[in-house]
Motif scaffolding. Structure first.
Motif, PDB file in Angstrom:
ATOM      1  N   SER A   1       4.162 -11.451  16.695  1.00 23.70           N
ATOM      2  CA  SER A   1       4.969 -11.930  15.575  1.00 23.70           C
ATOM      3  C   SER A   1       6.390 -12.174  16.054  1.00 23.70           C
ATOM      4  CB  SER A   1       4.968 -10.905  14.437  1.00 23.70           C
ATOM      5  OG  SER A   1       3.687 -10.830  13.846  1.00 23.70           O
TER       6      SER A   1
ATOM      7  N   ASP B   1      -6.904 -13.013  10.508  1.00 24.50           N
ATOM      8  CA  ASP B   1      -7.000 -12.441   9.173  1.00 24.50           C
ATOM      9  C   ASP B   1      -8.359 -12.844   8.599  1.00 24.50           C
ATOM     10  OD1 ASP B   1      -5.169 -11.334   6.707  1.00 24.50           O
ATOM     11  OD2 ASP B   1      -6.583 -12.874   6.021  1.00 24.50           O
TER      12      ASP B   1
ATOM     13  N   CYS C   1      -0.697 -25.574  11.153  1.00 30.42           N
ATOM     14  CA  CYS C   1       0.422 -24.709  10.794  1.00 30.42           C
ATOM     15  C   CYS C   1       1.436 -24.572  11.918  1.00 30.42           C
ATOM     16  CB  CYS C   1      -0.080 -23.336  10.359  1.00 30.42           C
ATOM     17  SG  CYS C   1      -0.769 -23.404   8.690  1.00 30.42           S
TER      18      CYS C   1
ATOM     19  N   MET D   1      -3.110 -16.564  13.978  1.00 28.42           N
ATOM     20  CA  MET D   1      -3.212 -15.636  12.855  1.00 28.42           C
ATOM     21  C   MET D   1      -4.637 -15.124  12.740  1.00 28.42           C
ATOM     22  SD  MET D   1      -0.890 -17.131   9.771  1.00 28.42           S
ATOM     23  CE  MET D   1      -1.366 -15.725   8.768  1.00 28.42           C
TER      24      MET D   1
ATOM     25  N   GLY E   1      -6.603 -17.407   8.063  1.00 25.85           N
ATOM     26  CA  GLY E   1      -6.191 -17.252   9.452  1.00 25.85           C
ATOM     27  C   GLY E   1      -6.444 -18.511  10.246  1.00 25.85           C
TER      28      GLY E   1
ATOM     29  N   ASP F   1      -4.361 -23.160  10.466  1.00 22.83           N
ATOM     30  CA  ASP F   1      -4.569 -21.946   9.676  1.00 22.83           C
ATOM     31  C   ASP F   1      -4.996 -22.354   8.279  1.00 22.83           C
ATOM     32  OD1 ASP F   1      -3.617 -20.659  11.919  1.00 22.83           O
ATOM     33  OD2 ASP F   1      -1.604 -20.354  11.106  1.00 22.83           O
TER      34      ASP F   1
ATOM     35  N   LYS G   1       8.357 -18.859  15.465  1.00 18.58           N
ATOM     36  CA  LYS G   1       7.289 -18.955  16.470  1.00 18.58           C
ATOM     37  C   LYS G   1       7.260 -20.323  17.164  1.00 18.58           C
ATOM     38  CE  LYS G   1       3.812 -20.087  12.930  1.00 18.58           C
ATOM     39  NZ  LYS G   1       2.525 -19.644  12.351  1.00 18.58           N
TER      40      LYS G   1
ATOM     41  N   GLU H   1       1.174 -17.712   4.551  1.00 19.59           N
ATOM     42  CA  GLU H   1       1.583 -17.470   5.938  1.00 19.59           C
ATOM     43  C   GLU H   1       3.060 -17.092   5.985  1.00 19.59           C
ATOM     44  OE1 GLU H   1       1.516 -19.600  10.313  1.00 19.59           O
ATOM     45  OE2 GLU H   1       0.708 -20.622   8.574  1.00 19.59           O
ATOM     46  N   PRO H   2       3.398 -15.849   6.338  1.00 15.29           N
ATOM     47  CA  PRO H   2       4.801 -15.439   6.379  1.00 15.29           C
ATOM     48  C   PRO H   2       5.542 -16.120   7.518  1.00 15.29           C
ATOM     49  CG  PRO H   2       3.418 -13.708   7.264  1.00 15.29           C
ATOM     50  CD  PRO H   2       2.493 -14.747   6.696  1.00 15.29           C
TER      51      PRO H   2
ATOM     52  N   ASN I   1       7.434 -14.990   9.769  1.00 12.69           N
ATOM     53  CA  ASN I   1       7.408 -14.318  11.073  1.00 12.69           C
ATOM     54  C   ASN I   1       5.991 -14.125  11.582  1.00 12.69           C
ATOM     55  OD1 ASN I   1       6.583 -12.379   9.273  1.00 12.69           O
ATOM     56  ND2 ASN I   1       7.851 -10.744  10.083  1.00 12.69           N
ATOM     57  N   SER I   2       5.084 -14.977  11.136  1.00 16.30           N
ATOM     58  CA  SER I   2       3.692 -14.846  11.549  1.00 16.30           C
ATOM     59  C   SER I   2       3.510 -15.260  13.003  1.00 16.30           C
ATOM     60  CB  SER I   2       2.794 -15.702  10.656  1.00 16.30           C
ATOM     61  OG  SER I   2       3.141 -17.060  10.788  1.00 16.30           O
TER      62      SER I   2
ATOM     63  N   ARG J   1      -0.828 -13.614  19.580  1.00 16.33           N
ATOM     64  CA  ARG J   1      -0.824 -12.908  18.290  1.00 16.33           C
ATOM     65  C   ARG J   1       0.467 -12.131  18.059  1.00 16.33           C
ATOM     66  NH1 ARG J   1      -7.107 -10.865  17.331  1.00 16.33           N
ATOM     67  NH2 ARG J   1      -8.098 -12.718  18.232  1.00 16.33           N
TER      68      ARG J   1
END
Length: 256
Positions: free
Chosen positions: A184, A210, A3, A208, A214, A24, A153, A200-201, A203-204, A182
């Motif tokens: 954002s 989760d 990702c 990640m 994740g 991810d 990112k 996955e947004p 602005n992640s 981690r």
């Protein structure tokens, strides 16, 4: 799929190639950790146990490939070929997609891809149009956004890799810690669409954490100018804690 990836091509005095990134994925999706494949013993990669392909790999015949999902083009179609097969065939040198230049990218759901073969690095994508072009010497990044508009990112990971290179550090293991970020990062373009159905947004974080979807593993690959390489994979539990690490050595052919 990976990702986020940062890729340094002929930008370091020792290492001709350095690739770092996070994969991810749903924690419930089974996968084999990085290993030398029995059916192609020159191929080193993790393996998706469900589809049989990979997301990042090395062939000792002088090939490298890493792929990311590409969001923003609708829901993936389950009837399309696995993007992991594109890498598997290219890296193994056999199968329908062994010749990456002749591969029909329309067979696949949206992707971004970096390949190295015959001493040349290239970036590829199949949305909105098929693109394949050489990469200059330097640091390049892939995320789940367009190769022309990477997610916010991505420049931060590129910067981290660039700083490591500027210091002429020669231990790539140090780069694993940078993949734990981690924070954002907000999109630089507030009008950039975020597809809410995507796991996955935009602005992640680089890492990640989760319990459902994740970061499953962090990877560092480095190959020096003599062809000696290392492949390091650090794996994570749904809690975000490290649960294992693999280090593999390999060799690329040296120019004749």
């Amino acid at each position: 799929m990976m990702c986020i990836v940062s890729f340094a091509w002929k930008a370091h005095p020792k290492w001709q190639l350095v690739a770092i990134g996070n994969r991810d994925e749903l924690h419930a999706r089974p996968a084999e950790s990085a290993h030398r494949w029995e059916d192609s013993d020159h191929l080193l990669a993790g393996r998706d146990s469900r589809a049989g392909g990979t997301w990042l790999g090395i062939s000792e015949q002088g090939r490298f490939a890493v792929v990311t999902n590409l969001y923003g083009f609708g829901t993936p179609r389950p009837d399309r070929a696995s993007r992991g097969d594109l890498l598997k065939d290219f890296l193994s040198g056999k199968g329908k997609y062994a010749d990456i230049a002749a591969a029909d990218y329309a067979d696949f759901n949206p992707f971004n891809l970096i390949t190295v073969t015959q001493g040349e690095a290239r970036v590829h994508t199949n949305r909105p149009d098929k693109i394949t072009k050489p990469l200059d010497h330097g640091v390049h990044g892939l995320s789940n956004g367009s190769i022309h508009q990477p997610w916010a990112k991505s420049p931060h990971l590129n910067e981290m890799l660039g700083q490591w290179i500027a210091k002429q550090s020669d231990d790539p293991v140090m780069l694993l810690d940078g993949l734990l970020d981690r924070n954002s990062y907000e999109s630089r373009d507030p009008s950039s669409p975020v597809i809410q159905s995507d796991p996955e947004p935009e602005n992640s974080a680089i890492f990640m954490c989760d319990p459902i979807y994740g970061t499953r593993c962090s990877t560092v690959v480095a190959i020096d100018h003599d062809g000696n390489g290392i492949f390091i994979e650090r794996r994570f539990a749904p809690s975000g804690s490290a649960i294992g690490q693999t280090r593999l050595s390999f060799a690329w052919p040296t120019p004749g």
